[in-house]
Enzyme design. Sequence first.
Site, PDB file in Angstrom:
ATOM      1  N   CYS A   2       0.839  -1.191   0.000  1.00 17.40           N
ATOM      2  CA  CYS A   2       0.000   0.000   0.000  1.00 17.40           C
ATOM      3  C   CYS A   2       0.879   1.248   0.000  1.00 17.40           C
ATOM      4  CB  CYS A   2      -0.898   0.008   1.230  1.00 17.40           C
ATOM      5  SG  CYS A   2      -1.928  -1.462   1.400  1.00 17.40           S
ATOM      6  N   ARG A  27       1.412   1.737  -5.961  1.00 16.20           N
ATOM      7  CA  ARG A  27       1.576   0.776  -4.871  1.00 16.20           C
ATOM      8  C   ARG A  27       0.277   0.055  -4.534  1.00 16.20           C
ATOM      9  NH1 ARG A  27       6.446   1.734  -2.084  1.00 16.20           N
ATOM     10  NH2 ARG A  27       5.654   0.538  -0.335  1.00 16.20           N
ATOM     11  N   TRP A  78      -3.633  -1.861  -1.485  1.00 14.95           N
ATOM     12  CA  TRP A  78      -3.575  -3.150  -2.164  1.00 14.95           C
ATOM     13  C   TRP A  78      -4.003  -4.173  -1.123  1.00 14.95           C
ATOM     14  CZ3 TRP A  78      -1.193  -7.940  -1.852  1.00 14.95           C
ATOM     15  CH2 TRP A  78      -1.235  -8.716  -3.006  1.00 14.95           C
ATOM     16  N   ASN A 104       0.926   0.265   5.924  1.00 10.91           N
ATOM     17  CA  ASN A 104       1.472  -0.523   4.821  1.00 10.91           C
ATOM     18  C   ASN A 104       2.155  -1.724   5.443  1.00 10.91           C
ATOM     19  OD1 ASN A 104       2.585  -1.448   2.353  1.00 10.91           O
ATOM     20  ND2 ASN A 104       4.480  -0.353   2.794  1.00 10.91           N
ATOM     21  N   GLY A 105       1.851  -2.928   4.930  1.00 11.21           N
ATOM     22  CA  GLY A 105       2.468  -4.123   5.472  1.00 11.21           C
ATOM     23  C   GLY A 105       1.427  -5.085   6.003  1.00 11.21           C
ATOM     24  N   GLU A 487      10.156 -12.985 -19.957  1.00 13.69           N
ATOM     25  CA  GLU A 487       9.744 -11.616 -19.638  1.00 13.69           C
ATOM     26  C   GLU A 487       8.596 -11.177 -20.535  1.00 13.69           C
ATOM     27  OE1 GLU A 487       9.769  -7.779 -17.860  1.00 13.69           O
ATOM     28  OE2 GLU A 487      10.330  -9.792 -17.217  1.00 13.69           O
ATOM     29  N   LYS A 491       4.871  -9.979 -19.260  1.00 11.58           N
ATOM     30  CA  LYS A 491       4.236  -8.708 -19.628  1.00 11.58           C
ATOM     31  C   LYS A 491       2.832  -8.949 -20.170  1.00 11.58           C
ATOM     32  CE  LYS A 491       6.338  -6.642 -17.830  1.00 11.58           C
ATOM     33  NZ  LYS A 491       7.508  -7.255 -17.245  1.00 11.58           N
ATOM     34  N   GLU A 494       0.503  -9.912 -17.297  1.00 13.18           N
ATOM     35  CA  GLU A 494       0.278  -8.829 -16.344  1.00 13.18           C
ATOM     36  C   GLU A 494      -0.769  -7.837 -16.821  1.00 13.18           C
ATOM     37  OE1 GLU A 494       4.239  -7.668 -13.916  1.00 13.18           O
ATOM     38  OE2 GLU A 494       4.419  -7.524 -16.090  1.00 13.18           O
ATOM     39  N   HIS A 510       8.142 -32.054 -25.061  1.00 10.64           N
ATOM     40  CA  HIS A 510       7.974 -32.707 -23.770  1.00 10.64           C
ATOM     41  C   HIS A 510       6.689 -32.248 -23.082  1.00 10.64           C
ATOM     42  CE1 HIS A 510      11.970 -34.582 -23.772  1.00 10.64           C
ATOM     43  NE2 HIS A 510      12.341 -33.493 -24.437  1.00 10.64           N
ATOM     44  N   LYS A 609       3.027  -2.239  -7.714  1.00  6.16           N
ATOM     45  CA  LYS A 609       4.393  -2.113  -8.216  1.00  6.16           C
ATOM     46  C   LYS A 609       5.419  -2.702  -7.254  1.00  6.16           C
ATOM     47  CE  LYS A 609       7.490  -0.548 -11.094  1.00  6.16           C
ATOM     48  NZ  LYS A 609       7.594  -1.131 -12.439  1.00  6.16           N
TER      49      LYS A 609
END
Length: 614
Positions: A2, A27, A78, A104-105, A487, A491, A494, A510, A609
């Site tokens: 957050c 955040r 968040w 936050n946390g 990557e 993307k 996300e 496989h 983020k």
Amino acid sequence: MCGIIGYVGHRQAQDVLLDCLSRLEYRGYDSAGVAVHTGGAVLTRRAVGNLGMLRRSLDEGWGTAEIGATLGIAHTRWATHGGVTEANAHPHSDCGGRIHVVLNGIVENHRRLRDELELAGCSFTSQTDAEPIAHLVERHLRDVEDDLYEAVRRTALELDGHYAIVVLDREQPGMLVAARKECPLVIGLGEEETFVASAALAFRSFTDRTVVVGDDQVAVVTAAGVTLSDTMTAVELPVTTQRVGWLADDVDKGGYATFMRKEIDDQPAGFAATLDGHTTESGRFTLGAAEPLLAGARRIIMVGCGTSYHAGLLGRHLLHGWARMPAAVEIASEWRYAEPAVEAGDVVVAISQSGETRDTLAAMRLARELGAPTVAVTNVEGSQICEQADAVLLTHAGPEIGVAATKTFTTQAGLLAVVAARLAAARRTLDPFALRDIGKQLRAIPELMTETVARAEPIAAGLGHDWSQAGFFFYIARNLGLPVALEGALKMKEISYVPSDAYAAGEMKHGPIALLSAETPTIAVAVGTPVIDKLASNVAEVKTRGSTVLAVASEDDPRITEYADETIFVPALDWRLQPILAVLPLQLLALETAECRGLNVDQPRNLAKTVTVE
């Protein structure tokens, strides 16, 4: 994850708080809230959704009382404990509305605290782990003669977990008290005004003078400044100020529609700045205090999460290929619980854009407990990872606001290339002519990035439109191309919410080849490997299953085009460095696909983020 902000000063508090909160929204954006002290009361407004919803709620009006408010706190969430509801949005208060808090946390013992407080007569209005903090502070105030600092300090001693909190007291309108344990918290010092926030970029438009609140410290914040003390002992601590290097304009969109698109174009400048930050006046690359640690290592173990992990995979290849250095790359959240075998001579390199990623920090602490020296690779000077590492290597990407990392990958990859080249020189595994050529090619990359984006954008736009309704994307590559494929798939997942997977091309038979059909676009990263012919055979296998193929290939090696339906060419470069260019078209493809699906690329659902919770 957050974002929290507090302000005390001479300006209209709600305007300052909303401005600062807008710079912290990366955040978290499940919900947001603000509380301001009007002198006689504390007014609170909360809303579900992003900051725009809170602004809309405030536009409906609190009346005129808040106009004179010069102290307040705010939060963008968040969600962890409790669903995304207005009742669970911060700030939270005690039963009487005296104490207001943002967090936050995670408070790991919140259930036990809640049970104890309920038995004592407290009533709760939310499901969050933050609300018990307000009740605890209020309870302690009774025992310490309304000393808010001491009440917050005693409360912090009762909290298990990792957190940063800011507390406002209705009865003390000239101060805020904040506390931190293993979550970021920074003070901004202005002229007769002071800020406290999760990150300095929140208040950068007001001041560049900062004070980092250390782990297990309590801060008393007034318009005149800040005092710090140790949470355990209450001993006052010295206050050390530092300057934020980047400008407020660096966190604006600068005319772009989205931060992500702007940050794709920022990559040449960020890459060049990263090289410059590790170049001596004579033009030689340098690793500063990290160089003797790394050069003397028996083995390098890199730990990271998400994009940083992918950059580490690329770095491992370069360390092997250039420096002949034994190297490993581990997912930080797995390595820290895997009973890792760390031996004498191992050096652990922790990679984190923010320097606050909880799992990466924990992995680095474990490494130190096991006796391994640690080196941090990060973009944020003064972050927790910088405080705790034995040496620091800074990328110089500038602030990255878009949740989907772009310049994080390219600057970290560039810095790890410098590391590999310097170690090759120290270990004499490359001759001086080869090293000079690597340096020349690294310095050419920024200009080649600009060229690559110009080539890729129209093709990515067309395919993003054509593939916007695809149900699955498949990425394949070999050797150094594989981290880029991973990557690119990340993307796509996300920001477009389309299931995507990346595989080493030789592994297709496989299992994953069973996923392919005419409805499955395949992206082949045909750079970063000396075995293009083998990759071409893999692409041919994909084509026979009906999949449409986009290849990202080197302009001086068109062999893959025989099998691809569309090709984006990147400029010729050393094959071990071309992956740094090849990631750019994949960033653009993900962005274009997501925008054609009508999605917010800067604020993808369920993501934030900076991951400061486990």
